[in-house]
Design a protein around this motif. Structure first.
Motif, PDB file in Angstrom:
ATOM      1  N   ARG A  80     -16.810  14.665   6.055  1.00 43.05           N
ATOM      2  CA  ARG A  80     -15.633  15.300   6.649  1.00 43.05           C
ATOM      3  C   ARG A  80     -14.760  14.266   7.348  1.00 43.05           C
ATOM      4  N   ARG A  81     -15.382  13.373   8.116  1.00 43.25           N
ATOM      5  CA  ARG A  81     -14.606  12.332   8.784  1.00 43.25           C
ATOM      6  C   ARG A  81     -13.906  11.437   7.763  1.00 43.25           C
ATOM      7  N   GLY A  82     -14.621  11.128   6.670  1.00 46.20           N
ATOM      8  CA  GLY A  82     -14.022  10.313   5.631  1.00 46.20           C
ATOM      9  C   GLY A  82     -12.831  10.986   4.976  1.00 46.20           C
ATOM     10  N   LEU A  83     -12.975  12.281   4.673  1.00 49.90           N
ATOM     11  CA  LEU A  83     -11.879  13.009   4.049  1.00 49.90           C
ATOM     12  C   LEU A  83     -10.706  13.196   5.012  1.00 49.90           C
ATOM     13  N   TRP A  84     -11.010  13.358   6.293  1.00 51.30           N
ATOM     14  CA  TRP A  84      -9.924  13.457   7.281  1.00 51.30           C
ATOM     15  C   TRP A  84      -9.091  12.173   7.264  1.00 51.30           C
ATOM     16  N   ASP A  85      -9.793  11.037   7.285  1.00 48.60           N
ATOM     17  CA  ASP A  85      -9.081   9.762   7.239  1.00 48.60           C
ATOM     18  C   ASP A  85      -8.330   9.583   5.924  1.00 48.60           C
ATOM     19  N   PHE A  86      -8.940  10.028   4.833  1.00 45.26           N
ATOM     20  CA  PHE A  86      -8.293   9.953   3.521  1.00 45.26           C
ATOM     21  C   PHE A  86      -6.985  10.735   3.553  1.00 45.26           C
ATOM     22  N   GLY A  87      -7.067  11.984   4.014  1.00 42.10           N
ATOM     23  CA  GLY A  87      -5.873  12.813   4.090  1.00 42.10           C
ATOM     24  C   GLY A  87      -4.810  12.215   4.995  1.00 42.10           C
ATOM     25  N   SER A  88      -5.252  11.691   6.135  1.00 40.47           N
ATOM     26  CA  SER A  88      -4.319  11.069   7.069  1.00 40.47           C
ATOM     27  C   SER A  88      -3.595   9.902   6.427  1.00 40.47           C
ATOM     28  N   GLU A  89      -4.334   9.074   5.696  1.00 38.58           N
ATOM     29  CA  GLU A  89      -3.721   7.894   5.092  1.00 38.58           C
ATOM     30  C   GLU A  89      -2.792   8.266   3.939  1.00 38.58           C
ATOM     31  N   VAL A  90      -3.141   9.297   3.193  1.00 37.09           N
ATOM     32  CA  VAL A  90      -2.250   9.745   2.121  1.00 37.09           C
ATOM     33  C   VAL A  90      -0.899  10.153   2.706  1.00 37.09           C
ATOM     34  N   LEU A  91      -0.916  10.964   3.766  1.00 39.12           N
ATOM     35  CA  LEU A  91       0.330  11.429   4.362  1.00 39.12           C
ATOM     36  C   LEU A  91       1.106  10.289   5.009  1.00 39.12           C
ATOM     37  N   HIS A  92       0.401   9.399   5.681  1.00 39.57           N
ATOM     38  CA  HIS A  92       1.082   8.294   6.365  1.00 39.57           C
ATOM     39  C   HIS A  92       1.682   7.297   5.382  1.00 39.57           C
ATOM     40  N   PHE A  93       0.865   6.819   4.452  1.00 43.74           N
ATOM     41  CA  PHE A  93       1.347   5.754   3.581  1.00 43.74           C
ATOM     42  C   PHE A  93       2.290   6.263   2.491  1.00 43.74           C
ATOM     43  N   ALA A  94       2.295   7.561   2.236  1.00 47.10           N
ATOM     44  CA  ALA A  94       3.304   8.109   1.331  1.00 47.10           C
ATOM     45  C   ALA A  94       4.682   8.056   1.972  1.00 47.10           C
ATOM     46  N   ASP A  95       4.743   8.246   3.294  1.00 44.63           N
ATOM     47  CA  ASP A  95       6.011   8.210   4.030  1.00 44.63           C
ATOM     48  C   ASP A  95       5.722   7.741   5.454  1.00 44.63           C
ATOM     49  N   PRO A  96       5.492   6.443   5.641  1.00 44.56           N
ATOM     50  CA  PRO A  96       5.030   5.930   6.946  1.00 44.56           C
ATOM     51  C   PRO A  96       6.024   6.096   8.075  1.00 44.56           C
ATOM     52  N   LYS A 100       0.846  -1.198   0.000  1.00 48.13           N
ATOM     53  CA  LYS A 100       0.000   0.000   0.000  1.00 48.13           C
ATOM     54  C   LYS A 100       0.883   1.251   0.000  1.00 48.13           C
ATOM     55  N   HIS A 101       1.932   1.233   0.796  1.00 44.07           N
ATOM     56  CA  HIS A 101       2.869   2.359   0.815  1.00 44.07           C
ATOM     57  C   HIS A 101       3.434   2.630  -0.571  1.00 44.07           C
ATOM     58  N   GLU A 102       3.812   1.581  -1.286  1.00 42.61           N
ATOM     59  CA  GLU A 102       4.400   1.761  -2.616  1.00 42.61           C
ATOM     60  C   GLU A 102       3.419   2.414  -3.582  1.00 42.61           C
ATOM     61  N   VAL A 103       2.143   2.026  -3.489  1.00 40.56           N
ATOM     62  CA  VAL A 103       1.122   2.656  -4.338  1.00 40.56           C
ATOM     63  C   VAL A 103       0.999   4.135  -4.001  1.00 40.56           C
ATOM     64  N   PHE A 104       0.891   4.455  -2.717  1.00 39.37           N
ATOM     65  CA  PHE A 104       0.711   5.845  -2.300  1.00 39.37           C
ATOM     66  C   PHE A 104       1.937   6.685  -2.647  1.00 39.37           C
ATOM     67  N   ALA A 105       3.123   6.145  -2.405  1.00 42.96           N
ATOM     68  CA  ALA A 105       4.345   6.900  -2.675  1.00 42.96           C
ATOM     69  C   ALA A 105       4.465   7.230  -4.159  1.00 42.96           C
ATOM     70  N   GLU A 106       4.105   6.282  -5.011  1.00 42.49           N
ATOM     71  CA  GLU A 106       4.189   6.514  -6.457  1.00 42.49           C
ATOM     72  C   GLU A 106       3.237   7.618  -6.895  1.00 42.49           C
ATOM     73  N   VAL A 107       2.024   7.626  -6.358  1.00 43.68           N
ATOM     74  CA  VAL A 107       1.055   8.656  -6.723  1.00 43.68           C
ATOM     75  C   VAL A 107       1.470  10.011  -6.163  1.00 43.68           C
ATOM     76  N   VAL A 108       1.837  10.051  -4.892  1.00 39.66           N
ATOM     77  CA  VAL A 108       2.191  11.316  -4.252  1.00 39.66           C
ATOM     78  C   VAL A 108       3.399  11.957  -4.929  1.00 39.66           C
ATOM     79  N   ALA A 109       4.308  11.136  -5.440  1.00 38.68           N
ATOM     80  CA  ALA A 109       5.495  11.673  -6.121  1.00 38.68           C
ATOM     81  C   ALA A 109       5.134  12.489  -7.350  1.00 38.68           C
ATOM     82  N   LYS A 110       3.930  12.328  -7.880  1.00 34.19           N
ATOM     83  CA  LYS A 110       3.496  13.102  -9.044  1.00 34.19           C
ATOM     84  C   LYS A 110       3.214  14.558  -8.691  1.00 34.19           C
ATOM     85  N   GLY A 111       2.970  14.846  -7.423  1.00 34.24           N
ATOM     86  CA  GLY A 111       2.743  16.217  -6.992  1.00 34.24           C
ATOM     87  C   GLY A 111       1.598  16.889  -7.724  1.00 34.24           C
ATOM     88  N   ASP A 112       1.887  17.997  -8.381  1.00 34.26           N
ATOM     89  CA  ASP A 112       0.851  18.760  -9.077  1.00 34.26           C
ATOM     90  C   ASP A 112       0.344  18.070 -10.345  1.00 34.26           C
TER      91      ASP A 112
END
Length: 290
Positions: free
Chosen positions: A151-167, A75-87
């Motif tokens: 809002r709770r769903g998006l909070w968790d979404f944001g949290s997981e993006v930041l965590h799994f991009a760089d756990p 899961k981390h590898e998937v998130f890191a690859e996407v987040v690396a695209k930035g803008d």
């Protein structure tokens, strides 16, 4: 149905090795860990770890923590690859990420249909490192407007993006980890006698979560864990919350309807961590919303 998670079982638990210094969180700009203001109990930690290991051993075809470590690494590898695209992140990337976040899967499709541009730009802003992570997650959750569930769903979404991009840099900050508004979450479950406490001085935000996670790192280190402490801690936290949620639901007679069959105690664990793909492995770019 037994949970299916990524990665084959390995007979060697790779995160064990010769003793070394406790793993430290990577530096995050303007973010200094704050020591916990509560007393966590190592005996409770050991009990949760034993329960998790026993449940995994009882699951058909899954005999150790390594299977779950590999799923989280995938899961981390998937998130890191996407987040690396930035803008350059687009709506397909957002769907890929959302498909691996349990609390937002069913909400993301309609949300993208209504506000695709805002959500995609929200994810792009979320992954820009020049803003404090607390502010980034807050701004991302604000996309929900007055819709509290979203809002709770998006909070968790944001949290997981930041965590799994760089756990290793940032811990999970999902509402099930800790919610000061309801004084509920996994953190509470590691405090002895927590059911008698009306107030629990656990602060919101990444600085507090980093400080608490360091306590878990040190406790795990003393128990002989020296690698992948970020993922082992994720599993401990989700096991604690799963125990709490199942206990509450059983008392209300809701356990079968909400969290799967009573003989499958790993159901909620894999769902909350987003590693419950029916294909038996993380689907990566083919992840669907379901």
């Amino acid at each position: 149905m037994r949970p299916r998670v990524a990665g084959p079982w390995r007979t060697c638990m790779r995160w064990f090795r010769k003793p070394a210094e406790v793993v430290k969180d990577e530096a995050v700009p303007d973010l200094t860990p704050v020591p916990p203001r509560v007393t966590f109990d190592r005996d409770i930690l050991a009990t949760k770890l034993n329960t998790l290991q026993e449940n995994i051993a009882d699951a058909g075809g899954v005999q150790g923590l390594q299977t779950f470590i590999e799923a989280l690494q995938s899961k981390h590898e998937v998130f890191a690859e996407v987040v690396a695209k930035g803008d350059e992140i687009d709506d397909a990337d957002v769907r890929t990420l959302g498909g691996l976040v349990f609390s937002v899967r069913r909400k993301l499709g309609p949300l993208l249909a209504e506000r695709q541009g805002a959500v995609v730009e929200g994810v792009r802003s979320l992954v820009r490192p020049d803003v404090h992570p607390d502010e980034r997650v807050q701004a991302f959750a604000d996309l929900a407007g007055d819709d509290r569930k979203l809002r709770r769903g998006l909070w968790d979404f944001g949290s997981e993006v930041l965590h799994f991009a760089d756990p290793e840099a940032l811990p999970l900050a999902n509402r099930w980890v800790w919610d000061s508004g309801t004084t509920a979450g996994a953190m509470r479950e590691f405090i002895r006698g927590n059911d008698t406490l009306r107030e629990i001085p656990i602060d919101d935000g990444y600085a507090a979560l980093l400080g608490m996670r360091q306590w878990f790192y040190e406790a795990l280190h003393d128990m002989g864990f020296y690698r992948d402490l970020h993922f082992v801690t994720d599993l401990l936290w989700v096991q604690a919350y799963s125990d709490y949620a199942r206990s509450l639901s059983m008392s209300l007679g809701l356990i079968d309807a909400q969290f799967g069959a009573r003989e499958d105690p790993l159901e909620l664990v894999v769902k909350l961590l987003g590693i419950d793909s029916p294909e038996g492995r993380l689907k990566g770019e083919q992840a669907s919303l379901h």
